[in-house]
Design a protein around this motif. Structure first.
Motif, PDB file in Angstrom:
ATOM      1  N   ARG A   1      14.895  23.074  -2.359  1.00 43.52           N
ATOM      2  CA  ARG A   1      13.655  22.678  -0.950  1.00 43.52           C
ATOM      3  C   ARG A   1      12.346  22.655  -1.201  1.00 43.52           C
ATOM      4  NH1 ARG A   1      16.606  21.404   3.851  1.00 43.52           N
ATOM      5  NH2 ARG A   1      14.578  20.058   3.931  1.00 43.52           N
ATOM      6  N   GLY A   2      12.055  21.735  -0.597  1.00 43.11           N
ATOM      7  CA  GLY A   2       9.380  22.200  -1.161  1.00 43.11           C
ATOM      8  C   GLY A   2       9.354  23.211  -0.979  1.00 43.11           C
ATOM      9  N   ALA A   3      10.086  24.356   0.213  1.00 44.57           N
ATOM     10  CA  ALA A   3       9.610  25.681  -0.228  1.00 44.57           C
ATOM     11  C   ALA A   3      10.372  26.512  -1.790  1.00 44.57           C
ATOM     12  CB  ALA A   3      10.055  26.398   1.152  1.00 44.57           C
ATOM     13  N   GLU A   4      11.041  26.150  -1.715  1.00 44.62           N
ATOM     14  CA  GLU A   4      12.336  27.172  -2.731  1.00 44.62           C
ATOM     15  C   GLU A   4      11.240  26.307  -4.416  1.00 44.62           C
ATOM     16  OE1 GLU A   4      15.781  27.478  -2.079  1.00 44.62           O
ATOM     17  OE2 GLU A   4      15.504  25.545  -1.774  1.00 44.62           O
ATOM     18  N   LEU A   5      10.648  25.429  -4.077  1.00 44.73           N
ATOM     19  CA  LEU A   5       9.877  24.530  -5.185  1.00 44.73           C
ATOM     20  C   LEU A   5       8.540  25.315  -5.690  1.00 44.73           C
ATOM     21  CD1 LEU A   5      10.579  21.010  -5.433  1.00 44.73           C
ATOM     22  CD2 LEU A   5      11.743  23.002  -6.692  1.00 44.73           C
ATOM     23  N   ALA A   6       8.032  25.598  -4.260  1.00 45.94           N
ATOM     24  CA  ALA A   6       6.747  26.324  -3.933  1.00 45.94           C
ATOM     25  C   ALA A   6       6.966  27.596  -4.467  1.00 45.94           C
ATOM     26  CB  ALA A   6       5.415  26.016  -2.772  1.00 45.94           C
ATOM     27  N   VAL A   7       7.702  28.465  -4.754  1.00 47.98           N
ATOM     28  CA  VAL A   7       7.796  29.788  -5.018  1.00 47.98           C
ATOM     29  C   VAL A   7       8.025  29.586  -7.081  1.00 47.98           C
ATOM     30  CG1 VAL A   7       9.225  31.915  -4.512  1.00 47.98           C
ATOM     31  CG2 VAL A   7       9.044  30.904  -2.640  1.00 47.98           C
ATOM     32  N   LEU A   8       8.905  28.533  -7.060  1.00 47.88           N
ATOM     33  CA  LEU A   8       9.035  28.574  -8.713  1.00 47.88           C
ATOM     34  C   LEU A   8       8.069  28.147  -9.443  1.00 47.88           C
ATOM     35  CD1 LEU A   8      12.291  27.673  -9.122  1.00 47.88           C
ATOM     36  CD2 LEU A   8      11.413  29.325  -9.425  1.00 47.88           C
ATOM     37  N   ILE A   9       7.418  27.247  -8.721  1.00 48.23           N
ATOM     38  CA  ILE A   9       5.952  26.515  -9.489  1.00 48.23           C
ATOM     39  C   ILE A   9       4.737  27.853 -10.150  1.00 48.23           C
ATOM     40  CG2 ILE A   9       3.787  25.093  -8.985  1.00 48.23           C
ATOM     41  CD1 ILE A   9       5.257  24.047  -7.391  1.00 48.23           C
ATOM     42  N   PRO A  10       4.504  28.630  -9.350  1.00 51.33           N
ATOM     43  CA  PRO A  10       3.263  29.538  -9.925  1.00 51.33           C
ATOM     44  C   PRO A  10       4.185  30.601 -11.117  1.00 51.33           C
ATOM     45  CG  PRO A  10       4.142  30.303  -7.574  1.00 51.33           C
ATOM     46  CD  PRO A  10       4.735  28.877  -7.581  1.00 51.33           C
ATOM     47  N   GLU A  11       5.632  30.429 -11.176  1.00 58.96           N
ATOM     48  CA  GLU A  11       6.023  31.460 -11.592  1.00 58.96           C
ATOM     49  C   GLU A  11       6.155  31.029 -12.285  1.00 58.96           C
ATOM     50  OE1 GLU A  11      10.329  33.343 -10.147  1.00 58.96           O
ATOM     51  OE2 GLU A  11       9.316  34.440  -8.401  1.00 58.96           O
ATOM     52  N   LEU A  12       6.934  29.771 -12.808  1.00 57.94           N
ATOM     53  CA  LEU A  12       6.546  28.691 -13.987  1.00 57.94           C
ATOM     54  C   LEU A  12       5.401  28.710 -14.864  1.00 57.94           C
ATOM     55  CD1 LEU A  12       9.856  26.632 -13.165  1.00 57.94           C
ATOM     56  CD2 LEU A  12       9.950  28.548 -14.931  1.00 57.94           C
ATOM     57  N   ALA A  13       4.142  28.359 -14.401  1.00 57.47           N
ATOM     58  CA  ALA A  13       3.352  27.941 -14.403  1.00 57.47           C
ATOM     59  C   ALA A  13       3.078  26.571 -14.944  1.00 57.47           C
ATOM     60  CB  ALA A  13       2.554  29.024 -15.863  1.00 57.47           C
ATOM     61  N   VAL A  14       3.480  26.022 -14.237  1.00 56.03           N
ATOM     62  CA  VAL A  14       3.596  24.393 -14.235  1.00 56.03           C
ATOM     63  C   VAL A  14       2.901  23.644 -14.057  1.00 56.03           C
ATOM     64  CG1 VAL A  14       4.935  22.661 -12.678  1.00 56.03           C
ATOM     65  CG2 VAL A  14       6.055  24.923 -13.100  1.00 56.03           C
ATOM     66  N   GLU A  15       2.295  22.773 -14.621  1.00 53.47           N
ATOM     67  CA  GLU A  15       0.431  22.371 -14.273  1.00 53.47           C
ATOM     68  C   GLU A  15       0.572  20.833 -13.251  1.00 53.47           C
ATOM     69  OE1 GLU A  15      -1.593  22.720 -18.176  1.00 53.47           O
ATOM     70  OE2 GLU A  15      -0.191  23.639 -18.942  1.00 53.47           O
ATOM     71  N   VAL A  16       2.124  19.791 -13.455  1.00 57.61           N
ATOM     72  CA  VAL A  16       2.436  18.854 -12.990  1.00 57.61           C
ATOM     73  C   VAL A  16       3.846  19.101 -12.443  1.00 57.61           C
ATOM     74  CG1 VAL A  16       2.519  18.084 -15.510  1.00 57.61           C
ATOM     75  CG2 VAL A  16       1.707  16.159 -13.060  1.00 57.61           C
ATOM     76  N   LEU A  17       3.923  17.749 -11.487  1.00 54.93           N
ATOM     77  CA  LEU A  17       5.894  17.831 -11.471  1.00 54.93           C
ATOM     78  C   LEU A  17       6.205  16.601 -11.417  1.00 54.93           C
ATOM     79  CD1 LEU A  17       6.568  20.406  -8.205  1.00 54.93           C
ATOM     80  CD2 LEU A  17       8.137  17.768  -9.154  1.00 54.93           C
ATOM     81  N   VAL A  18       7.169  16.508 -12.521  1.00 55.37           N
ATOM     82  CA  VAL A  18       8.045  15.221 -11.846  1.00 55.37           C
ATOM     83  C   VAL A  18       9.333  14.850 -11.382  1.00 55.37           C
ATOM     84  CG1 VAL A  18       8.365  13.452 -13.650  1.00 55.37           C
ATOM     85  CG2 VAL A  18       6.554  14.525 -14.472  1.00 55.37           C
TER      86      VAL A  18
ATOM     87  N   ALA B   1       6.032  17.949 -24.106  1.00 59.04           N
ATOM     88  CA  ALA B   1       5.256  18.572 -23.779  1.00 59.04           C
ATOM     89  C   ALA B   1       6.627  19.957 -23.079  1.00 59.04           C
ATOM     90  CB  ALA B   1       4.702  17.722 -22.266  1.00 59.04           C
ATOM     91  N   VAL B   2       5.850  20.842 -22.555  1.00 56.86           N
ATOM     92  CA  VAL B   2       6.623  21.582 -22.523  1.00 56.86           C
ATOM     93  C   VAL B   2       7.770  21.724 -21.105  1.00 56.86           C
ATOM     94  CG1 VAL B   2       6.580  24.345 -21.571  1.00 56.86           C
ATOM     95  CG2 VAL B   2       5.158  23.027 -23.309  1.00 56.86           C
ATOM     96  N   CYS B   3       8.870  21.516 -21.156  1.00 57.05           N
ATOM     97  CA  CYS B   3       9.603  20.865 -19.798  1.00 57.05           C
ATOM     98  C   CYS B   3      11.000  21.611 -19.501  1.00 57.05           C
ATOM     99  CB  CYS B   3      10.907  19.856 -20.757  1.00 57.05           C
ATOM    100  SG  CYS B   3      11.582  18.730 -18.884  1.00 57.05           S
ATOM    101  N   ALA B   4      10.286  22.104 -17.645  1.00 53.91           N
ATOM    102  CA  ALA B   4      10.975  23.309 -17.342  1.00 53.91           C
ATOM    103  C   ALA B   4      11.478  22.818 -15.906  1.00 53.91           C
ATOM    104  CB  ALA B   4       9.585  24.166 -16.327  1.00 53.91           C
ATOM    105  N   PRO B   5      12.997  22.617 -15.930  1.00 55.05           N
ATOM    106  CA  PRO B   5      13.530  21.475 -15.616  1.00 55.05           C
ATOM    107  C   PRO B   5      14.686  22.273 -14.546  1.00 55.05           C
ATOM    108  CG  PRO B   5      14.963  21.552 -17.547  1.00 55.05           C
ATOM    109  CD  PRO B   5      13.766  22.381 -17.522  1.00 55.05           C
ATOM    110  N   VAL B   6      14.735  22.194 -13.407  1.00 56.40           N
ATOM    111  CA  VAL B   6      15.498  22.928 -12.732  1.00 56.40           C
ATOM    112  C   VAL B   6      15.524  21.879 -10.961  1.00 56.40           C
ATOM    113  CG1 VAL B   6      13.115  24.650 -11.202  1.00 56.40           C
ATOM    114  CG2 VAL B   6      13.406  22.510 -10.193  1.00 56.40           C
ATOM    115  N   ASN B   7      16.761  22.854 -10.752  1.00 56.26           N
ATOM    116  CA  ASN B   7      17.786  22.576  -9.491  1.00 56.26           C
ATOM    117  C   ASN B   7      17.438  21.373  -9.036  1.00 56.26           C
ATOM    118  OD1 ASN B   7      19.922  21.875  -7.643  1.00 56.26           O
ATOM    119  ND2 ASN B   7      20.767  24.302  -7.769  1.00 56.26           N
ATOM    120  N   PRO B   8      18.052  20.243  -8.117  1.00 56.91           N
ATOM    121  CA  PRO B   8      17.383  19.232  -7.732  1.00 56.91           C
ATOM    122  C   PRO B   8      17.308  18.600  -5.896  1.00 56.91           C
ATOM    123  CG  PRO B   8      19.617  18.391  -8.752  1.00 56.91           C
ATOM    124  CD  PRO B   8      18.170  19.580  -9.991  1.00 56.91           C
ATOM    125  N   ASP B   9      18.477  20.378  -6.350  1.00 54.10           N
ATOM    126  CA  ASP B   9      18.771  20.218  -4.120  1.00 54.10           C
ATOM    127  C   ASP B   9      17.629  21.373  -4.112  1.00 54.10           C
ATOM    128  OD1 ASP B   9      20.863  18.666  -4.382  1.00 54.10           O
ATOM    129  OD2 ASP B   9      22.237  20.682  -5.064  1.00 54.10           O
TER     130      ASP B   9
END
Length: 973
Positions: free
Chosen positions: A84-101, A74-82
């Motif tokens: 928090r949920g609110a920070e991930l929620a900001v990045l998800i639309p920016e990266l046009a993510v379709e699924v989170l692993v 696929a197309v992998c977009a790794p982010v900092n595992p540290d």
């Protein structure tokens, strides 16, 4: 990327690929099986070639396998595992993510973000057979269709470190990752026998490309502890016996300090250590190499290039301390201030080009990428400053965006970092800018000191240490002790966070007071008096420091010019910078005045040109609405993009709207400084423009800080800009080019001059002469370019014409070979503009729109020889005026002076001219013309010539023919 791993599998011959905690390993063959199984599982869940997957995974061998599987499938977009949920929620639309692993402790925060956005989530873990187990609801459209990855398909989307601005998205293709892994492996001669100890965060480009793909591509192995600590590092040296690893300088230094507590023989297996992400203080290099028993290899790489750009060679080849090495397989160029390739040892912005470099940021176009950007010819402008030495080794001097502008002096924080890091009481350091009311910015430093420091460290001690190695203006004026410097997960310094970090801290104090001994010698007393008048302070001692007392570059230029005039001696522009105390500067002046005595020294403050106070007040009021940066409330220059790395442009015009339009069309890397002329200011005189030009020259000198610049302007602004350029050249300041619109140069200048004129505008200076290029030939000894503009005078800076003019200017200062070399011409002295005329007209009556002849005898009534027109540009000219004396049409006929005319001598010249088309009374004016400069009657000579004016009646031919009357003579007076 699959081919890369397949190649490594063949070279490994069944050898280990990944080491797990507990000593177990996964072979290259087994790793391939895991990745094939993972691809099938992901396709079944609906994750295919175009699916964008974000990963929130802790560092460890599991993450390495997951990243490889997702990048292949696929197309992998790794982010900092540290995060928090609110920070991930900001990045998800920016990266046009379709699924989170996600996995482990990261799954809870990931689930919070996924739930908030209604995003599918998949959890991953090891299964009983040592493969990967994927659990979660299938995506819409599952199963996905298997599609083989193409070389230019995106495999990874990584976030930059954010050192220049908010992190940007870098898409990396399979081709770029493959090429980068090969560059890395070749740079340090990796083989299947090498084992890499991976210590970097797994969402970092270095961890994925340098420490995973590169080792696997040659059949080597990777050791990735799940828990990272100093103890885990030394344990890994014992159990895994890695042959190399890499780390940021602070980590390497900490490992070197702790090495004495972990004695073992395993580190002898280390073949080399790579220093990455930030500059390695050279004082640490020998300490690290000695403690870890391996050579340090300094490299340079970026996320945007998928990793390595340059690298130092392995021993026994020569490594250069402080250098990041030579280019790998990418093209690298250092561009100087003019945008051209810099010379050896010349600093400039580093640009990179090659098949492994990204094509652009995701979601950003044009200049939205900030300091980094792609040019039209494929070069990546890195935003880093550096230079090449004669052997092709690259040295990085800092980030252009981090430069400190201290009163026009551009300072690289990195070189000060290195000097302070060499102090025994400094454990870590970062220099940064703080605001200053006069200078704009001042130098400050944040330092980390070892535990147990006894408190004897003072700001004076640190300042003295820096002053022994660097110029005075690079010495920090404030030092702050901090527990740690702000760094990103990859170890990169986040310098821009420092001003906020120290905002509430008290700077380190000084132990010793300033020496207040009074000036001793006569020259010291005079210097102190001059400084007190300039800086408006009292009681300056002989060790008083000009810049510590509030002086800046502008004040330094002002006082230097005045003292130079008062002493009648040549003073170097940088003398005050090199001798900033009263005693030191007085000693320098003693030598300078002894070398070139001219007049007695007075005790008064040195004179400077001052603009009429009322005009100056009105000028500042008119400029108060201009937007931009000002050095202080009294500054006559307004700056835009002053941190740009390109060549500065200084522009003088009529208003803020023109300045805005000019700024918008100027290349973004070029700093721009603008000011206003005295146009439409009632009561202004020639002397006022001269005073304003001199004042501006002082400020331009300070802002330019020795850099080559471009100066220009429109109409009255162009006239002032030209005078500024003349003042700057008198002081030896470098100027690339002067450009002027609708005005000719007023005196000679040894700088290329470009002039644009409105040929169709009947009152344009261009229309006053038959050969307007003659003034350029006379006064532009370094070459000139004269071109014509469309429209009239007021159209030059209008939106429909300015873009074309800016394109012309940019092409000229990019390539000065288009400037025409001047012909050898003789400047005509002003007092030589004196003549007497007599003439004979033929025929006796003139008809409209017909040819006529005027025979003129000209006598030279000056005391100077008139040279032939080919050498001097002197012509006899005529022009038609209406009955009120207003010029009609273009200049009339002119004839070049055919030979020399001695003082008192005469010459006869015949003018063939065309009679105006409209009948009626006209004036024919005859005068000598210095082509392109002035008519004799218009020059301010000691005894100005009066032009010969003949009153003429133009007859209509048809009226004469049918009237049956013979016309009278047309000569009325």
């Amino acid at each position: 990327m699959g081919c890369l791993l397949a190649s490594g599998r063949l070279l490994a011959q069944g050898g280990p690929a990944l080491y797990l905690d507990g000593g177990e390993s996964v072979s290259h063959d087994r790793l391939e099986e895991i990745l094939v199984e993972a691809e099938s599982a992901l396709l079944a869940l609906g994750v295919g070639r175009r699916t964008r997957v974000m990963t929130a995974l802790p560092d460890g061998p599991l993450t390495a396998c997951v990243l490889l599987a997702l990048a292949r499938t696929a197309v992998c977009a790794p982010v900092n595992p540290d995060l928090r949920g609110a920070e991930l929620a900001v990045l998800i639309p920016e990266l046009a993510v379709e699924v989170l692993v996600a996995h482990g402790l990261c799954a809870a925060e990931a689930r919070q973000a996924a739930t908030a956005l209604g995003l599918p989530m998949i959890e991953v873990d090891w299964d009983a057979a040592g493969g990967l187990r994927w659990s979660g609801a299938a995506l819409k459209g599952a199963p996905a269709r298997p599609v083989a990855a193409e070389p230019d398909d995106t495999a990874l989307v990584l976030l930059t470190s954010g050192s220049s601005a908010r992190p940007k998205r870098v898409p990396l293709t399979h081709r770029q990752l493959t090429l980068a892994a090969k560059r890395m492996a070749e740079s340090v001669a990796l083989t299947a026998a090498d084992c890499c100890l991976n210590l970097m965060p797994m969402f970092h480009v270095g961890a994925v490309v340098d420490l995973l793909l590169a080792p696997l591509s040659v059949g080597g192995s990777v050791l990735r502890p799940e828990v990272m600590s100093v103890a885990a590092f030394f344990a890994a040296l014992d159990t895994g016996r890695p042959t190399w690893f890499q780390g940021v300088p602070t980590l390497l230094h900490e490992l070197a300090v702790q090495a004495v507590r972990h004695p073992n023989e395993a580190r002898a297996a280390l073949r080399f250590i790579r220093a990455v992400s930030s500059p390695l203080p050279q004082e640490w290099l020998a300490e690290i190499e000695r403690a870890l028993a391996a050579p340090i290899i300094e490299i340079y790489g970026m996320t945007e290039t998928a990793g390595i750009i340059t690298s130092n060679p392995l021993p026994p080849a020569v490594r250069k301390r402080g250098s990041v090495g030579k280019a790998t397989s990418l093209e690298i160029v250092v561009r100087g201030s003019e945008g051209l390739a810099a010379e050896v040892m010349e600093r400039g912005e580093i640009s990179v080009r090659g098949p492994g470099v990204m094509q652009g940021y995701e979601g950003l176009t044009g200049e939205a990428g900030g300091a980094l950007g792609m040019t039209v010819d494929g070069w990546l402008c890195t935003g880093d400053e550096g230079y090449f030495d004669a052997d092709g080794f690259l040295f990085i001097t800092g980030r252009i965006g981090d430069q400190i502008n201290r009163g026009g002096e551009k300072i690289s924080p990195r070189e000060i970092d290195e000097v302070l890091a060499s102090h025994p009481s400094v454990q870590d350091v970062a220099v940064f800018a703080v605001p200053h009311p006069q200078l704009g910015q001042e130098v400050a430093a944040a330092i980390v000191v070892p535990l147990g420091l006894d408190g004897s460290l003072t700001a004076a001690t640190l300042a003295e240490h820096v002053g022994q190695h660097l110029a005075y203006f690079k010495v920090p004026k404030q030092f702050y002790v901090v527990p740690a410097l702000p760094r990103g997960p990859g170890g990169k310094l986040r310098r821009r966070l420092l001003p906020d970090m120290v905002r509430e801290l008290t700077p380190l104090g000084n132990a010793a007071p300033t020496d207040l001994a009074a000036p001793q010698t006569e020259m010291e007393k005079r210097v102190a008096a001059w400084w007190e008048a300039e800086l408006r302070v009292t009681g300056i001692g002989r060790q008083g420091h000009f810049f510590d007392l509030g002086g800046d570059s502008l004040a330094a230029a002002s006082v230097t010019v005045g003292i130079e005039r008062a002493l009648g001696a040549a003073i170097r522009p940088a003398a005050l910078f090199d001798h900033p105390t009263v005693a030191a500067f007085a000693a320098y002046l003693e030598q300078a005045s002894a070398a070139k005595p001219k007049q007695d020294i007075t005790g008064e403050a040195p004179p400077t040109a001052v603009l009429n106070s009322e005009l100056l007040q009105r000028l500042r009021a008119a400029m108060s609405v201009w937007t931009g940066e000002r050095r202080d409330e009294f500054s006559l220059l307004v700056g835009r993009r002053t941190q740009g790395a390109g060549m500065p442009v200084f522009w003088c015009g009529q208003g803020s709207a023109e300045f805005d339009d000019f700024a918008n069309l100027l290349p973004p890397e070029m700093p721009l400084y603008g000011t206003r002329s005295l146009f439409l200011f009632e009561g202004k005189k020639h002397e006022d423009e001269a005073a304003l030009a001199q004042m501006l020259a002082l400020e331009v000198t300070a802002v330019a800080a020795g850099r080559q610049i471009i100066v220009g302007g429109l109409c009255a602004g162009g006239r002032i800009a030209f005078q500024v350029a003349c003042h700057l050249r008198e002081r030896g300041e470098p100027i690339k080019m002067v450009f002027m619109h609708e005005v000719f140069p007023a005196q000679s200048l040894d700088v290329p001059v470009a002039v644009g004129m409105c040929a169709s505008f009947d009152r344009s200076p261009y229309r006053q002469f038959n050969r307007p290029e003659a003034v350029m030939q006379k006064r532009c000894s370094a070459g000139f370019n004269l071109w014509t503009l469309g429209g009239d005078h007021d159209d030059v800076y209008k939106p429909h014409s300015l873009p074309q003019e800016m394109a012309k200017l940019i092409s000229l200062w990019s390539d000065t070979t288009s400037f025409q070399p001047p012909a050898p011409m003789v400047e005509v002295p002003t007092v030589a503009y004196r003549a007497r005329y007599s003439c004979l007209l033929y025929p006796r009556w003139w008809r409209a729109n017909r040819q006529a002849t005027v025979r003129v005898k000209v006598t030279n009534t000056s005391n100077h020889v008139w040279h032939p027109g080919a050498r001097s540009g002197l012509h006899l000219g005529c022009r038609w005026l209406d009955a009120a004396g207003k010029r009609i049409g273009d200049p009339g006929a002119s004839v070049a002076l055919p030979g020399e005319v001695l003082p008192g001598g005469s010459i006869a010249v015949k003018l063939n001219l065309t009679v105006p088309t409209e009948p009626g009374q006209r004036l024919l004016e005859i005068d000598m013309v210095d082509e392109g400069i002035a008519w004799f009657s218009e020059k301010k000579s000691q005894h100005p010539t009066q032009a010969l004016r003949l009153k003429v009646r133009i007859l209509d031919f048809d009226l004469f023919r049918f009237s049956g009357q013979r016309p009278r003579s047309n000569l009325l007076s």
